[in-house]
Design an enzyme around this catalytic site. Structure first.
Site, PDB file in Angstrom:
ATOM      1  N   ARG A   1     -18.172  65.618  14.654  1.00 30.40           N
ATOM      2  CA  ARG A   1     -17.960  64.270  14.117  1.00 30.40           C
ATOM      3  C   ARG A   1     -16.474  63.952  14.201  1.00 30.40           C
ATOM      4  O   ARG A   1     -15.632  64.788  13.872  1.00 30.40           O
ATOM      5  CB  ARG A   1     -18.424  64.158  12.663  1.00 30.40           C
ATOM      6  CG  ARG A   1     -19.907  64.432  12.461  1.00 30.40           C
ATOM      7  CD  ARG A   1     -20.341  64.059  11.039  1.00 30.40           C
ATOM      8  NE  ARG A   1     -21.624  64.632  10.694  1.00 30.40           N
ATOM      9  CZ  ARG A   1     -22.796  64.109  11.036  1.00 30.40           C
ATOM     10  NH1 ARG A   1     -22.828  62.994  11.741  1.00 30.40           N
ATOM     11  NH2 ARG A   1     -23.928  64.692  10.671  1.00 30.40           N
TER      12      ARG A   1
ATOM     13  N   HIS B   1     -22.338  73.152  16.370  1.00 31.95           N
ATOM     14  CA  HIS B   1     -21.796  72.763  15.067  1.00 31.95           C
ATOM     15  C   HIS B   1     -20.530  73.540  14.724  1.00 31.95           C
ATOM     16  O   HIS B   1     -19.910  73.307  13.695  1.00 31.95           O
ATOM     17  CB  HIS B   1     -22.882  72.999  13.995  1.00 31.95           C
ATOM     18  CG  HIS B   1     -22.596  72.381  12.671  1.00 31.95           C
ATOM     19  ND1 HIS B   1     -22.329  73.135  11.545  1.00 31.95           N
ATOM     20  CD2 HIS B   1     -22.529  71.092  12.280  1.00 31.95           C
ATOM     21  CE1 HIS B   1     -22.124  72.339  10.515  1.00 31.95           C
ATOM     22  NE2 HIS B   1     -22.233  71.094  10.931  1.00 31.95           N
TER      23      HIS B   1
ATOM     24  N   ARG C   1     -22.977  73.165  -3.314  1.00 29.46           N
ATOM     25  CA  ARG C   1     -22.813  71.765  -3.668  1.00 29.46           C
ATOM     26  C   ARG C   1     -24.149  71.022  -3.665  1.00 29.46           C
ATOM     27  O   ARG C   1     -24.435  70.229  -4.548  1.00 29.46           O
ATOM     28  CB  ARG C   1     -21.861  71.073  -2.693  1.00 29.46           C
ATOM     29  CG  ARG C   1     -21.536  69.632  -3.096  1.00 29.46           C
ATOM     30  CD  ARG C   1     -20.939  68.838  -1.970  1.00 29.46           C
ATOM     31  NE  ARG C   1     -21.953  68.402  -1.011  1.00 29.46           N
ATOM     32  CZ  ARG C   1     -21.884  68.597   0.294  1.00 29.46           C
ATOM     33  NH1 ARG C   1     -20.867  69.234   0.820  1.00 29.46           N
ATOM     34  NH2 ARG C   1     -22.833  68.162   1.100  1.00 29.46           N
TER      35      ARG C   1
END
Length: 688
Positions: A378, A438, A567
């Protein structure tokens, strides 16, 4: 919670667990110690998260329901039952959301002399101002679509994914007409700041500007009453494409992206004040299943509130935390020359992403640099990373970029970047057939006196300067040959679409993460069996892989102490006798998004510390290219351990994940307050 029928281990469904994570986001909006405008932004994050959840996870569950009657047996749970549970939880959370916005935050803004007013609250002066704005700025963008009766041959318009619409009801002598109006939030700000009056500040939403001026929009019709109710449709966003990594793949991806706005409806969020006859018309027109209907408040697409204008001063936002320098790493000198002396760790967002950009820019102009290899997932909208890579190619360096086109919801942007890179002379590989790439790794090859020298940057987060300001990640600079030679070997394999085993230092998916993590866990089991203290601390975003959870339960039953910091979703159930008595799970949700993946193993007193791009999800372990890398530098090991200890001490923003899934705050009765993100900032500030 459910128990897998095959393994008989306690698990919580991943979708349900994710909803409990989003509830923690909503807790931040409810926390009165959070500055007021930031609380609005947490509402926006909650809303945006939920939209994506419906577009992906609920869409997937609906597909599973459609497959066949054996789905329950294959999955170990009933997707229809989970969908019902999801709806019950979402309705409860939406009610909580509406209460927080309407009954708490709006009133607290008013106490600060800030008023979000609607169309019914405009006086003559402000009404005139709004109407002039509407006629000049808004009216030219509106195109009402008149809706025919349910028996009409004219199809109902295709509602775009996640756009806000008004269903407008015009009544004249008991005759009713309906119209559809898209709210143009893509081209006009959602918020209009009105002129101040005696120190009072006023803001009106675009939705209410249109409501106020409906008579200007429908002036050709006779009507006694005109009403507008907001609706928002969330569609299935999963892409249907063949796994053919080629030029044809790019075309197929673009076509699939164009179909995304017309995906199967997953959720119709509607104003709960909408008249029943109007809602029934909508359901009939759109052929919606009742499970897709979610009542909501007056305003949808609340993610726009991320940009809510702060007209009340700095006290309504978090105080600034200026980014810190990395101790002994000088941006005014060559990064390469400093890396030859020692490793460096950048802890984002506390420290600046400029170090990574500087590293790439130096590589772009250094005559000794021959090659740059990088994986990109990204990217920021105006990416300095892309600019540096193009600059390097134009300076004669061989630049090899593995750009993952299948990064969800970034596909279109990455196609754009792919074209920019190719035009700039960069060698672009657009992915690996079966797997998403990734890993967050970069390797610079430099020709020096003694031959080729490798300089590496490895990270837990993306090469993205925008998210680097709000995501907590670690980025390592190293020339350690054990790591750099492994990275070079990995890049060579990726270029040929082959995967290697038996790296000297790094741990990679898809071939070795599971095997080597199991071995690290087994080592702790053996330490415990020998009478010493076996322990591990694992920090990540998500834990959902069932086999990995079973392995952690095995370690628990051997007496290994396991501290998890997660998280997001956690499918492991802590504190359950016979499975997880020695496992605790904490979750920190605060100003910044906790994103780093850190693995610490006791190793009989000689701790092993790894940073990783991978969460412990099946996709990350078995179906992605991921890299975990060891920390060898003694000072950096201590720094990471200190940061983890600070997070374990947090008693302000840490919630306990437990069997009740009640998101209970940890340490609320403690006299001394510890807030990890503030304490880490101060720790790094003192070091710098």
């Amino acid at each position: 919670m459910f128990t897998d029928v095959k393994r008989k281990i306690p698990l919580i469904n991943r979708e349900i667990s994710w909803l409990y994570f989003n509830e923690r986001v909503l807790q931040e909006a409810a926390d009165k110690t959070v500055p007021l405008v930031e609380r609005l932004r947490f509402l926006a994050i909650f809303s945006s998260n939920l939209d994506e959840f419906y577009r992906v996870r609920v869409a997937t569950l609906n597909r599973l329901v459609d497959i066949n009657s054996k789905t329950k047996t294959m999955l170990g749970f009933n997707p229809r039952k989970i969908l019902n549970e999801i709806k019950n939880i979402v309705v409860r959370l939406e009610r909580r959301f509406d209460y927080l916005y309407e009954q708490e935050i709006i009133k607290e803004l008013e106490a600060q002399k800030i008023f979000i007013i609607n169309d019914q609250q405009l006086n003559v002066v402000r009404g005139t101002y709004v109407r002039e704005y509407f006629r000049k700025q808004v009216l030219p963008t509106l195109v009402p679509i008149m809706l025919e009766g349910e028996d009409s041959l004219k199809p109902f318009p295709e509602l775009k994914d996640r756009r806000i619409y008004f269903i407008v009801k015009l009544t004249f002598r008991k005759k009713v007409k309906f119209a559809l109006v898209e709210i143009p939030t893509k081209i006009i700000s959602r918020f209009l700041i009105l002129p101040e009056n005696n120190g009072l500040k006023f803001i009106i939403l675009l939705d209410d500007i249109i409501r106020y001026c409906l008579d200007d929009l429908f002036f050709i019709f006779e009507y006694d009453t005109v009403e507008a109710y907001s609706i928002q449709l969330t569609r299935d966003a999963e892409l249907d494409i063949d796994a053919d990594i080629s030029e044809k793949f790019v075309d197929a991806l673009m076509q699939s992206l164009q179909r995304r706005d017309k995906g199967r409806p997953m959720r119709l969020l509607y104003d709960s004040d909408i008249p029943l006859d109007t809602l029934n018309h909508l359901v009939s027109w759109m052929r919606l299943d009742s499970d897709a209907l979610i009542p909501g408040g007056r305003y949808h697409n609340f993610k726009d509130f991320i940009d809510f204008p702060n007209v009340g001063g700095s006290s309504l936002e978090y105080p600034p935390m200026p980014q810190l320098r990395v101790n002994n790493l000088d941006l005014g000198r060559s990064i390469f020359s400093q890396m030859t002396q020692r490793d460096y760790l950048v802890s984002l967002p506390y420290q600046s992403f400029d170090y990574i950009v500087h590293f790439l820019r130096e590589a772009a102009i250094d005559p000794k640099v021959k090659e740059i290899d990088i994986c990109l997932y990204r990217l920021a909208e105006n990416s300095s990373v892309i600019n540096a890579l193009i600059n390097a190619a134009q300076n004669g360096k061989r630049v090899n970029c593995l750009l993952e086109l299948k990064a969800r919801f970034d596909e279109e942007a990455n196609i754009y970047w792919r074209n920019r890179l190719v035009e700039g002379g960069v060698n672009v590989n657009i992915g690996v057939v079966q797997y998403k790439v990734h890993a967050k790794i970069c390797l610079v090859t430099r020709r020096e006196k003694n031959g080729l020298m490798y300089y590496a940057n490895l990270a837990t987060g993306n090469f993205n300067e925008k998210t680097a300001k709000i995501y907590c990640d670690h980025s390592l600079f190293t020339v350690n040959p054990l790591i750099t030679k492994d990275i070079k070997r990995l890049f060579k394999g990726l270029e040929k679409q082959t995967f290697h085993r038996s790296y000297k230092a790094i741990i990679t998916s898809p071939l070795e993460t599971r095997q080597l993590l199991y071995q690290l866990i087994d080592d702790e089991i053996e330490v415990t069996k020998s009478g010493r203290k076996g322990y591990m601390i694992l920090k990540m975003n998500s834990l959902s892989d069932e086999e990995m959870i079973a392995k952690l339960y095995e370690a628990n039953n051997a007496g290994v102490t396991i501290q998890l910091m997660i998280r997001g979703m956690c499918c492991l159930v802590p504190g359950q006798e016979g499975f997880s008595e020695h496992i605790t799970v904490r979750s920190i949700v605060d100003r910044y998004l906790e994103h780093a993946r850190v693995w610490i193993f006791g190793n009989g007193g000689e701790e092993k510390i790894y940073l990783s791009s991978a969460d412990l999800m099946t996709r990350n372990i078995d179906r992605r290219i991921e890299v975990a890398f060891p920390i060898y530098d003694v000072d950096i090991r201590k720094e990471i351990r200190d940061i983890i200890n600070i997070q374990l001490r947090d008693n302000t923003k840490t919630r306990e994940i437990n069997q009740m899934n009640n998101n209970r705050y940890i340490g609320t009765k403690s006299k001394i307050r510890h807030r990890a993100q503030e304490d880490i900032y101060n720790y790094l500030k003192y070091k710098s």
